[in-house]
Design an enzyme around this catalytic site. Structure first.
Site, PDB file in Angstrom:
ATOM      1  CG  ASP A  38      -2.020   1.306   1.148  1.00  9.60           C
ATOM      2  OD1 ASP A  38      -1.547   2.299   0.046  1.00  9.60           O
ATOM      3  OD2 ASP A  38      -2.551   1.145   2.133  1.00  9.60           O
ATOM      4  CB  VAL A  39       2.090   3.458  -3.042  1.00  7.19           C
ATOM      5  CG1 VAL A  39       2.664   2.882  -3.590  1.00  7.19           C
ATOM      6  CG2 VAL A  39       0.619   4.116  -3.258  1.00  7.19           C
ATOM      7  CG  ASN A  55       1.368   2.266 -13.166  1.00 11.31           C
ATOM      8  OD1 ASN A  55       0.866   3.105 -13.690  1.00 11.31           O
ATOM      9  ND2 ASN A  55       0.450   1.587 -12.189  1.00 11.31           N
ATOM     10  CE1 TYR A 112      -5.748  10.753 -11.666  1.00 10.60           C
ATOM     11  CE2 TYR A 112      -5.570  12.375 -13.451  1.00 10.60           C
ATOM     12  CZ  TYR A 112      -5.161  10.854 -13.009  1.00 10.60           C
ATOM     13  OH  TYR A 112      -4.192   9.978 -13.663  1.00 10.60           O
ATOM     14  CE  LYS A 116      -1.952  10.632 -11.683  1.00 12.38           C
ATOM     15  NZ  LYS A 116      -1.272   9.374 -11.132  1.00 12.38           N
ATOM     16  CB  THR A 171      -6.952   1.187 -17.322  1.00 16.57           C
ATOM     17  OG1 THR A 171      -7.495   2.055 -16.390  1.00 16.57           O
ATOM     18  CG2 THR A 171      -5.310   0.682 -18.002  1.00 16.57           C
TER      19      THR A 171
HETATM   20  N1  LIG Z   1      -6.562   5.420 -17.752  1.00 16.75           N
HETATM   21  C1  LIG Z   1      -5.811   6.297 -17.944  1.00 16.75           C
HETATM   22  O1  LIG Z   1      -6.684   6.110 -18.864  1.00 16.75           O
HETATM   23  C2  LIG Z   1      -4.678   6.750 -16.798  1.00 16.75           C
HETATM   24  C3  LIG Z   1      -4.545   8.345 -17.681  1.00 16.75           C
HETATM   25  C4  LIG Z   1      -3.709   8.800 -17.463  1.00 16.75           C
HETATM   26  C5  LIG Z   1      -2.667   9.146 -15.903  1.00 16.75           C
HETATM   27  N2  LIG Z   1      -3.550   7.259 -15.368  1.00 16.75           N
HETATM   28  C6  LIG Z   1      -1.988   6.881 -14.100  1.00 16.75           C
HETATM   29  O2  LIG Z   1      -2.494   5.870 -14.569  1.00 16.75           O
HETATM   30  C7  LIG Z   1      -1.429   4.874 -13.152  1.00 16.75           C
HETATM   31  C8  LIG Z   1      -2.400   3.379 -13.790  1.00 16.75           C
HETATM   32  O3  LIG Z   1      -3.967   3.563 -13.576  1.00 16.75           O
HETATM   33  P1  LIG Z   1      -4.096   2.611 -14.581  1.00 16.75           P
HETATM   34  O4  LIG Z   1      -5.187   3.251 -15.647  1.00 16.75           O
HETATM   35  O5  LIG Z   1      -4.031   1.177 -15.011  1.00 16.75           O
HETATM   36  O6  LIG Z   1      -5.514   2.028 -13.656  1.00 16.75           O
HETATM   37  P2  LIG Z   1      -6.228   0.693 -12.178  1.00 16.75           P
HETATM   38  O7  LIG Z   1      -5.698  -0.124 -13.823  1.00 16.75           O
HETATM   39  O8  LIG Z   1      -7.163   1.018 -11.785  1.00 16.75           O
HETATM   40  O9  LIG Z   1      -4.922   0.781 -11.504  1.00 16.75           O
HETATM   41  C9  LIG Z   1      -4.439   1.341 -10.843  1.00 16.75           C
HETATM   42  C10 LIG Z   1      -3.322   0.835  -9.898  1.00 16.75           C
HETATM   43  O10 LIG Z   1      -2.609   0.999  -9.109  1.00 16.75           O
HETATM   44  C11 LIG Z   1      -3.550   0.179  -7.785  1.00 16.75           C
HETATM   45  N3  LIG Z   1      -3.363   0.710  -6.795  1.00 16.75           N
HETATM   46  C12 LIG Z   1      -4.333   1.695  -6.353  1.00 16.75           C
HETATM   47  N4  LIG Z   1      -4.149   2.417  -4.919  1.00 16.75           N
HETATM   48  C13 LIG Z   1      -2.494   2.275  -4.226  1.00 16.75           C
HETATM   49  C14 LIG Z   1      -2.402   1.816  -3.474  1.00 16.75           C
HETATM   50  N5  LIG Z   1      -2.250   2.705  -2.098  1.00 16.75           N
HETATM   51  N6  LIG Z   1      -1.081   1.311  -2.772  1.00 16.75           N
HETATM   52  C15 LIG Z   1      -1.235   0.223  -4.296  1.00 16.75           C
HETATM   53  N7  LIG Z   1      -1.148   0.118  -5.163  1.00 16.75           N
HETATM   54  C16 LIG Z   1      -2.467   1.048  -5.601  1.00 16.75           C
HETATM   55  C17 LIG Z   1      -4.129  -0.263  -8.053  1.00 16.75           C
HETATM   56  O11 LIG Z   1      -4.101  -1.827  -7.336  1.00 16.75           O
HETATM   57  P3  LIG Z   1      -4.762  -2.103  -6.166  1.00 16.75           P
HETATM   58  O12 LIG Z   1      -5.994  -1.489  -6.433  1.00 16.75           O
HETATM   59  O13 LIG Z   1      -4.870  -3.401  -5.778  1.00 16.75           O
HETATM   60  O14 LIG Z   1      -3.929  -1.581  -4.811  1.00 16.75           O
HETATM   61  C18 LIG Z   1      -3.945  -1.042  -9.519  1.00 16.75           C
HETATM   62  O15 LIG Z   1      -2.859  -1.803  -9.137  1.00 16.75           O
HETATM   63  C19 LIG Z   1      -2.346   5.492 -12.582  1.00 16.75           C
HETATM   64  O16 LIG Z   1      -1.769   6.832 -12.034  1.00 16.75           O
HETATM   65  C20 LIG Z   1      -3.427   6.515 -13.509  1.00 16.75           C
HETATM   66  O17 LIG Z   1      -3.568   7.970 -12.751  1.00 16.75           O
HETATM   67  C21 LIG Z   1      -4.384   6.681 -16.502  1.00 16.75           C
END
Ligand SMILES: NC(=O)c1ccc[n+]([C@@H]2O[C@H](COP(=O)([O-])OP(=O)(O)OC[C@H]3O[C@@H](n4cnc5c(N)ncnc54)[C@H](OP(=O)(O)O)[C@@H]3O)[C@@H](O)[C@H]2O)c1
Length: 307
Positions: free
Chosen positions: A112-113, A139, A205, A209, A240
């Site tokens: 848990d980060v 990430n 958010y 960021k 995602t």
């Molecule tokens: N998808 C997009 O369109 C998009 C766009 C811009 C930026 N991003 C960025 O990309 C990154 C990845 O997002 P994603 O789209 O792949 O979303 P996702 O599928 O919801 O994945 C998020 C990941 O972060 C983990 N996480 C969340 N809170 C955490 C915590 N406190 N400790 C450890 N792990 C944690 C989750 O795992 P657990 O819940 O199991 O801990 C999950 O593995 C994020 O930083 C997001 O802001 C995404």
């Protein structure tokens, strides 16, 4: 090192006189072009042939799904031993099993980060199982509930900042000493265009960021003398769970505008596969990418340059 920072705040509304406002408009355009040049990465080749991460140990936060899982798979295929880290045990175990089944090396690491002890324990587990971490992918992240500031709970604001900024700080603090003493390291922070483009309802958010981007730039300065390069990535709109969840917020909670935006990403085919940002992230972790330090890179910029 390039800061990757955009144009300074030149406004076209400084004067009502047409001569002056024309000059201001021209200056604005010039500043935009210059800022694009500064943030562009000329001649980048995203693929480094072979196994460029052989002998490296990588820890990917949020590695259980989405962009993090795609990155873990790719780094492992390209030679790194990977610690797949997040809170959901079955997801991280499944990704690690899949990597091992493909003949590469991975372990699941509960993390848990937002929790200092959990971060220390995760790095210790990665060290014991694979060796000290030389590649860190920050990430893990959450968008929180997209509401106007006036309706945002302090607990939600803090949850978003804890996950998106403090988590990256805690992980970087754990990783830096080994990277510095080994005179090599890579940290990639997965950020978002929301850091630079204000959107109503996305204060926590976007601000988190933006803070992450500044952490990237400062870490880059601190890492530079030690061959530790730190970069940020705007991955675009990626297919995602995060986008799935955003689409599920009802319009009477988040407002019609945000609701339409989230639906539109899917309806108009704008969602990209997680493997696309993973490729950029993996490239940034190679030795060949050493000149990129302190850069915040938008995936779209690279696509434009590849044309
Ligand atoms: N998808 C997009 O369109 C998009 C766009 C811009 C930026 N991003 C960025 O990309 C990154 C990845 O997002 P994603 O789209 O792949 O979303 P996702 O599928 O919801 O994945 C998020 C990941 O972060 C983990 N996480 C969340 N809170 C955490 C915590 N406190 N400790 C450890 N792990 C944690 C989750 O795992 P657990 O819940 O199991 O801990 C999950 O593995 C994020 O930083 C997001 O802001 C995404």
């Amino acid at each position: 090192m390039c800061s990757g920072k955009g144009a300074p705040g030149i406004s076209t509304t400084l004067s009502g006189k047409s001569g002056i406002s024309d000059k201001v408009a021209l200056l604005t355009l010039a500043a935009r072009i210059l800022s694009q040049r500064r943030t562009r990465v000329p001649g980048i080749v995203l693929r480094v042939e072979g196994r460029p991460h052989a002998g490296r140990v990588a820890l990917i936060t949020g590695g259980g799904r989405g962009i993090g899982a795609a990155t873990a798979r790719l780094l492992a295929r390209e030679g790194a031993a990977v610690a797949v880290a997040a809170r959901t045990e079955e997801e991280i175990s499944s990704v690690a099993r899949e990597i091992e089944a493909g003949g590469n090396t991975a372990i699941p690491v509960l993390l848990d980060v937002t929790d200092e002890d959990s971060v220390s324990a995760a790095f210790e587990k990665a060290r014991a199982g694979l060796g000290p971490v030389d590649i860190l992918i920050n990430n893990a992240g959450t968008p929180g509930v997209p509401l106007p500031v006036a309706r945002t709970e302090l607990s939600d604001w803090r949850r978003v900042f804890d996950a998106n900024v403090t988590g990256a700080f805690l992980c970087a603090r754990e990783a830096m000493p080994h990277m510095v003493s080994g005179d090599w390291g890579r940290i990639v922070n997965v950020s978002s265009a929301a850091a630079r483009h204000p959107m109503a309802g996305m204060a926590a958010y976007g601000a988190s960021k933006a803070a992450l981007d500044q952490l990237t730039r400062v870490l880059a300065l601190e890492g530079e003398p030690h061959n530790v390069a730190v970069t940020g990535v705007y991955p675009g709109v990626v297919d995602t769970r995060m986008q799935e969840k955003s689409r599920a917020f009802p319009p009477d909670l988040i407002g019609k505008q945000l609701y339409r935006m989230f639906q539109g990403y899917s309806d108009f085919g704008m969602l990209r596969a997680p493997e696309e940002p993973a490729e950029l992230i993996s490239y940034l972790c190679t030795s060949e990418a050493a000149r990129l330090n302190g850069h915040i890179i938008r995936l779209e910029q690279l696509e434009a340059l590849k044309e």
